[in-house]
Design an enzyme around this catalytic site. Structure first.
Site, PDB file in Angstrom:
ATOM      1  CG  HIS A 124      -4.064 -13.258 -23.297  1.00  0.00           C
ATOM      2  ND1 HIS A 124      -4.472 -13.307 -24.609  1.00  0.00           N
ATOM      3  CD2 HIS A 124      -4.505 -12.068 -22.812  1.00  0.00           C
ATOM      4  CE1 HIS A 124      -5.139 -12.201 -24.909  1.00  0.00           C
ATOM      5  NE2 HIS A 124      -5.165 -11.431 -23.839  1.00  0.00           N
ATOM      6  CB  CYS A 144      -3.821  -8.683 -22.679  1.00  0.00           C
ATOM      7  SG  CYS A 144      -4.872  -8.691 -21.207  1.00  0.00           S
TER       8      CYS A 144
END
Length: 169
Positions: A124, A144
């Site tokens: 992301h 992430c």
């Protein structure tokens, strides 16, 4: 001019201005991305078409970057072979591509330990949280893989669902 005419004109001008704003959705007409390789120790993500590297980005990882993700809340980025399995155009982190963690082995291990394996692992952008943290702390996510917002726009356009993601230590 009457008030009844001013409102529709103002609405049309607002719509016109919004349509001129740059879009976060780009197009890509280069070679297909056949694999993503993340080298955690180098904080680098490579995009391959066959055996050729067609793009490379520096990344931020989970706030506990060493080791394989095992449990929810451990702050680690997974290691192993996964796949892009979803995309979120409305992500809090600008745009995001889902990684298929946990796989059956990850889930089995965590459950055997009486733990939750966690989930929601994405590639992301920074979004507001990253803009506040990333300049001071490279590894700031909950597990992430983070890149700048302008970079995730390119990645989102380049990568198709089902693309393999190999995450190395």
């Amino acid at each position: 001019m009457k008030l009844s005419l001013r409102l529709p004109i103002a609405a049309m001008l607002l719509a016109l201005a919004a349509s001129c704003a740059p879009s976060k959705f780009k197009t890509y007409d280069g070679p297909p991305v056949t694999q993503i390789v993340v080298n955690k120790s180098q904080r680098q993500m490579l995009f391959l078409s066959g055996s050729s590297v067609i793009a490379a980005y520096d990344v931020g990882l989970g706030n506990e970057p060493v080791g394989h993700k095992q449990f929810s809340g451990d702050g680690k980025t997974p290691e192993g072979l996964y796949y892009i399995d979803r995309r979120n155009p409305d992500s809090s982190y600008h745009l995001s591509l889902g990684i298929s963690y946990p796989n059956p082995v990850d889930s089995g291990f965590a459950l055997a330990q009486g733990q939750d394996p966690g989930g929601d692992i994405f590639i992301h952008g920074w979004g507001p949280e990253g803009h506040a943290l990333a300049p001071r702390k490279r590894d700031w996510t909950a597990g992430c893989i983070a890149v700048r917002d302008d970079q995730i726009e390119d990645i989102y356009a380049m990568v198709r669902d089902g693309t393999p993601v190999l995450i190395n230590p």
